[in-house]
Design a protein around this motif. Structure first.
Motif, PDB file in Angstrom:
ATOM      1  N   PHE A 217      24.130  35.397 136.141  1.00  0.00           N
ATOM      2  CA  PHE A 217      25.098  34.507 135.502  1.00  0.00           C
ATOM      3  C   PHE A 217      26.376  34.361 136.326  1.00  0.00           C
ATOM      4  O   PHE A 217      27.153  33.423 136.105  1.00  0.00           O
ATOM      5  CB  PHE A 217      25.428  35.002 134.093  1.00  0.00           C
ATOM      6  CG  PHE A 217      24.286  34.843 133.122  1.00  0.00           C
ATOM      7  CD1 PHE A 217      23.593  33.650 133.033  1.00  0.00           C
ATOM      8  CD2 PHE A 217      23.900  35.895 132.301  1.00  0.00           C
ATOM      9  CE1 PHE A 217      22.540  33.495 132.149  1.00  0.00           C
ATOM     10  CE2 PHE A 217      22.852  35.747 131.415  1.00  0.00           C
ATOM     11  CZ  PHE A 217      22.159  34.557 131.329  1.00  0.00           C
ATOM     12  N   ASP A 218      26.598  35.260 137.279  1.00  0.00           N
ATOM     13  CA  ASP A 218      27.730  35.086 138.184  1.00  0.00           C
ATOM     14  C   ASP A 218      27.591  33.792 138.980  1.00  0.00           C
ATOM     15  O   ASP A 218      28.585  33.111 139.268  1.00  0.00           O
ATOM     16  CB  ASP A 218      27.852  36.283 139.125  1.00  0.00           C
ATOM     17  CG  ASP A 218      26.558  36.566 139.889  1.00  0.00           C
ATOM     18  OD1 ASP A 218      25.481  36.575 139.265  1.00  0.00           O
ATOM     19  OD2 ASP A 218      26.630  36.782 141.110  1.00  0.00           O
ATOM     20  N   GLU A 245      29.187  42.483 131.596  1.00  0.00           N
ATOM     21  CA  GLU A 245      30.028  41.639 130.744  1.00  0.00           C
ATOM     22  C   GLU A 245      31.481  41.631 131.211  1.00  0.00           C
ATOM     23  O   GLU A 245      32.108  40.565 131.314  1.00  0.00           O
ATOM     24  CB  GLU A 245      29.947  42.097 129.289  1.00  0.00           C
ATOM     25  CG  GLU A 245      30.793  41.240 128.352  1.00  0.00           C
ATOM     26  CD  GLU A 245      30.577  41.545 126.886  1.00  0.00           C
ATOM     27  OE1 GLU A 245      31.346  41.016 126.061  1.00  0.00           O
ATOM     28  OE2 GLU A 245      29.634  42.293 126.553  1.00  0.00           O
ATOM     29  N   GLU A 246      32.025  42.800 131.500  1.00  0.00           N
ATOM     30  CA  GLU A 246      33.426  42.863 131.911  1.00  0.00           C
ATOM     31  C   GLU A 246      33.626  42.153 133.250  1.00  0.00           C
ATOM     32  O   GLU A 246      34.636  41.474 133.468  1.00  0.00           O
ATOM     33  CB  GLU A 246      33.877  44.319 132.004  1.00  0.00           C
ATOM     34  CG  GLU A 246      35.360  44.484 132.287  1.00  0.00           C
ATOM     35  CD  GLU A 246      36.262  43.801 131.253  1.00  0.00           C
ATOM     36  OE1 GLU A 246      37.336  43.306 131.651  1.00  0.00           O
ATOM     37  OE2 GLU A 246      35.871  43.738 130.069  1.00  0.00           O
ATOM     38  N   ALA A 247      32.656  42.307 134.163  1.00  0.00           N
ATOM     39  CA  ALA A 247      32.745  41.628 135.458  1.00  0.00           C
ATOM     40  C   ALA A 247      32.730  40.117 135.272  1.00  0.00           C
ATOM     41  O   ALA A 247      33.470  39.384 135.960  1.00  0.00           O
ATOM     42  CB  ALA A 247      31.591  42.066 136.357  1.00  0.00           C
ATOM     43  N   TYR A 248      31.910  39.636 134.347  1.00  0.00           N
ATOM     44  CA  TYR A 248      31.860  38.196 134.074  1.00  0.00           C
ATOM     45  C   TYR A 248      33.178  37.710 133.489  1.00  0.00           C
ATOM     46  O   TYR A 248      33.664  36.626 133.829  1.00  0.00           O
ATOM     47  CB  TYR A 248      30.713  37.873 133.126  1.00  0.00           C
ATOM     48  CG  TYR A 248      29.328  38.058 133.707  1.00  0.00           C
ATOM     49  CD1 TYR A 248      29.111  38.063 135.074  1.00  0.00           C
ATOM     50  CD2 TYR A 248      28.218  38.228 132.872  1.00  0.00           C
ATOM     51  CE1 TYR A 248      27.849  38.233 135.607  1.00  0.00           C
ATOM     52  CE2 TYR A 248      26.944  38.397 133.388  1.00  0.00           C
ATOM     53  CZ  TYR A 248      26.761  38.401 134.756  1.00  0.00           C
ATOM     54  OH  TYR A 248      25.496  38.570 135.264  1.00  0.00           O
ATOM     55  N   ARG A 249      33.772  38.504 132.609  1.00  0.00           N
ATOM     56  CA  ARG A 249      35.050  38.104 132.010  1.00  0.00           C
ATOM     57  C   ARG A 249      36.139  37.994 133.087  1.00  0.00           C
ATOM     58  O   ARG A 249      36.959  37.070 133.063  1.00  0.00           O
ATOM     59  CB  ARG A 249      35.456  39.092 130.926  1.00  0.00           C
ATOM     60  CG  ARG A 249      34.550  39.066 129.703  1.00  0.00           C
ATOM     61  CD  ARG A 249      35.134  39.768 128.502  1.00  0.00           C
ATOM     62  NE  ARG A 249      34.188  39.791 127.401  1.00  0.00           N
ATOM     63  CZ  ARG A 249      33.938  38.766 126.586  1.00  0.00           C
ATOM     64  NH1 ARG A 249      34.605  37.631 126.757  1.00  0.00           N
ATOM     65  NH2 ARG A 249      33.062  38.865 125.609  1.00  0.00           N
ATOM     66  N   LYS A 250      36.131  38.929 134.023  1.00  0.00           N
ATOM     67  CA  LYS A 250      37.104  38.871 135.114  1.00  0.00           C
ATOM     68  C   LYS A 250      36.853  37.656 135.997  1.00  0.00           C
ATOM     69  O   LYS A 250      37.804  36.995 136.450  1.00  0.00           O
ATOM     70  CB  LYS A 250      37.019  40.155 135.942  1.00  0.00           C
ATOM     71  CG  LYS A 250      37.549  41.385 135.222  1.00  0.00           C
ATOM     72  CD  LYS A 250      37.451  42.623 136.109  1.00  0.00           C
ATOM     73  CE  LYS A 250      38.003  43.850 135.379  1.00  0.00           C
ATOM     74  NZ  LYS A 250      37.882  45.071 136.214  1.00  0.00           N
ATOM     75  N   ASP A 256      39.805  30.530 136.217  1.00  0.00           N
ATOM     76  CA  ASP A 256      40.525  29.761 135.195  1.00  0.00           C
ATOM     77  C   ASP A 256      39.557  28.943 134.335  1.00  0.00           C
ATOM     78  O   ASP A 256      39.756  27.754 134.097  1.00  0.00           O
ATOM     79  CB  ASP A 256      41.557  28.835 135.852  1.00  0.00           C
ATOM     80  CG  ASP A 256      42.542  28.254 134.829  1.00  0.00           C
ATOM     81  OD1 ASP A 256      42.746  28.896 133.785  1.00  0.00           O
ATOM     82  OD2 ASP A 256      43.080  27.159 135.088  1.00  0.00           O
ATOM     83  N   LEU A 257      38.507  29.615 133.863  1.00  0.00           N
ATOM     84  CA  LEU A 257      37.492  28.954 133.055  1.00  0.00           C
ATOM     85  C   LEU A 257      37.488  29.448 131.603  1.00  0.00           C
ATOM     86  O   LEU A 257      36.556  29.171 130.854  1.00  0.00           O
ATOM     87  CB  LEU A 257      36.098  29.190 133.661  1.00  0.00           C
ATOM     88  CG  LEU A 257      35.859  28.680 135.080  1.00  0.00           C
ATOM     89  CD1 LEU A 257      34.474  29.100 135.569  1.00  0.00           C
ATOM     90  CD2 LEU A 257      36.002  27.156 135.137  1.00  0.00           C
TER      91      LEU A 257
END
Length: 381
Positions: A217-218, A245-250, A256-257
């Motif tokens: 998903f990255d 999940e945390e990596a995706y949030r970062k 800026d999405l």
């Protein structure tokens, strides 16, 4: 002719919301509804409830091996621990299978795969591959782990040869395994077929899967940065959970999405989410036959996916029910999504084609193939 009476499935656990767990629940429920006695044997359930509903007639047994307890150990500790756990696993599984007296025992290619074929309990043995032949080589690990993955990949082939039947999900994957006389292809069935397809009117793209390296998903999040420049009013909703999940949030914040990309928890009402979306996207690094894609197709969504091994090529006819994008081509992914966003008629035409193609993955058709295979196996002299 003998009729199939008792079937046992072996899997690590049924508590996850993944595609393999959904496939198992669907098949086990179908067989139980046909009057067949079904049991599911797990190793790492740890008293957690199944994520997907199981027929009350299905018996569940956990052997308490807990392979996942070694996940944070070093290579030597893992290796020695694995050997001990395999010994315990074989002993406990042999004892249980002799009590269950199954006609057929099916491995979902988990930690039981190495030992199930050698247990003499009077049952026929089937191995199911839910990932591609080269799954282990696609983990992306380095150093000693890379060598171990390569060795295990070769062991997979040796193990597959030991079973009475070896089932793969796609014609593509069958070619990678070579000429195995015990191999056959049976795809997964989609989990539902709504009476009415998605209207494809909402400005939302949906993706579904675990938040891990495999699902990639990255890649999709990175591609969405280009999508936002053209269509800032469209949303991307990714349903799942997992270690990244945390990596995706970062990543989402860094690009800026935050206002257009949402990470959503798994839901048992996923059909409603497909029907509320207009496009399905997948950027996996490897698959077997992605359940999420089958489900989205049954709901009439146009499909956009990386052409990874294996599955997308068996589902998507490029330009008809969706687009196949070269692996890692983020620009190609973004362009295909934009093309569908700007052309409602194209979305509807591809969505209609997708729904039509989904018939080949109906539960009735797929489970008939399974019933035929089980019947042939127990009547084979």
């Amino acid at each position: 002719m003998k009729k199939i009476k008792r079937v046992v499935y072996c899997i690590g656990g049924t508590f996850n919301s993944g595609g393999m767990e959904r496939v198992l629940a669907n098949k086990a429920n179908y067989l139980a509804a046909q009057g067949i006695t079904v049991a599911i044997v797990t190793t790492d359930q740890q008293q957690r409830a199944p994520y997907f509903t199981l027929n009350e007639l299905i018996s569940c047994f956990d052997l308490g091996i807990n392979y996942t307890a070694s996940s944070n150990q070093n290579i030597l500790q893992k290796g020695l621990g694995y050997l001990v756990k395999q010994w315990r696993h074989r002993r406990k599984l042999r004892r249980l299978l002799k009590e269950l007296k199954a006609d057929v025992v099916i491995s979902m290619f988990d930690n039981d795969a190495n030992l199930l074929w050698g247990i003499q309990d009077g049952s026929k043995k089937i191995l199911e591959a839910h990932f591609s032949r080269f799954k282990r080589l696609q983990y992306g690990r380095r150093g000693l782990w890379k060598r171990i993955d390569a060795w295990r990949s070769e062991q997979d082939l040796k193990v597959a040869k030991q079973y009475d039947k070896f089932v793969v999900l796609t014609e593509e994957d069958k070619e990678y395994w070579g000429e195995l006389p015990n191999m056959t292809v049976i795809p997964n069935a989609h989990s539902f077929a709504p009476e009415q397809p998605a209207a494809l009117a909402n400005k939302r793209v949906i993706a579904v899967g675990r938040y891990d390296y495999q699902k990639g998903f990255d890649e999709l999040i990175a591609a969405w940065a280009s999508v936002k420049e053209v269509f800032p009013d469209w949303q991307l909703h990714i349903f799942g959970k997992g270690e990244l999940e945390e990596a995706y949030r970062k990543q989402i914040k860094g690009l800026d999405l935050q206002d257009v990309v949402r990470l959503c928890p798994p839901t048992e009402k996923i059909a409603e989410e497909y029907l509320s979306s207009s496009i399905f996207a997948m950027t996996s690094r490897y698959e077997g036959l992605p359940m999420a894609m089958l489900e989205a197709q049954a709901c009439g969504l146009p499909l956009v996916a990386y052409a990874c091994k294996c599955g997308p090529r068996d589902i998507i006819v490029d330009g008809q029910n969706g687009y196949l994008i070269p692996e890692g081509d983020q620009a190609g992914m973004a362009n295909a999504l934009i093309r569908l966003m700007q052309d409602e008629e194209l979305r509807k035409r591809m969505g209609s084609n997708a729904r039509h193609e989904s018939v080949q993955f109906s539960e009735e058709g797929v489970m008939k193939r399974w019933m035929d295979l089980l019947g042939q196996l127990i009547n084979k002299q």
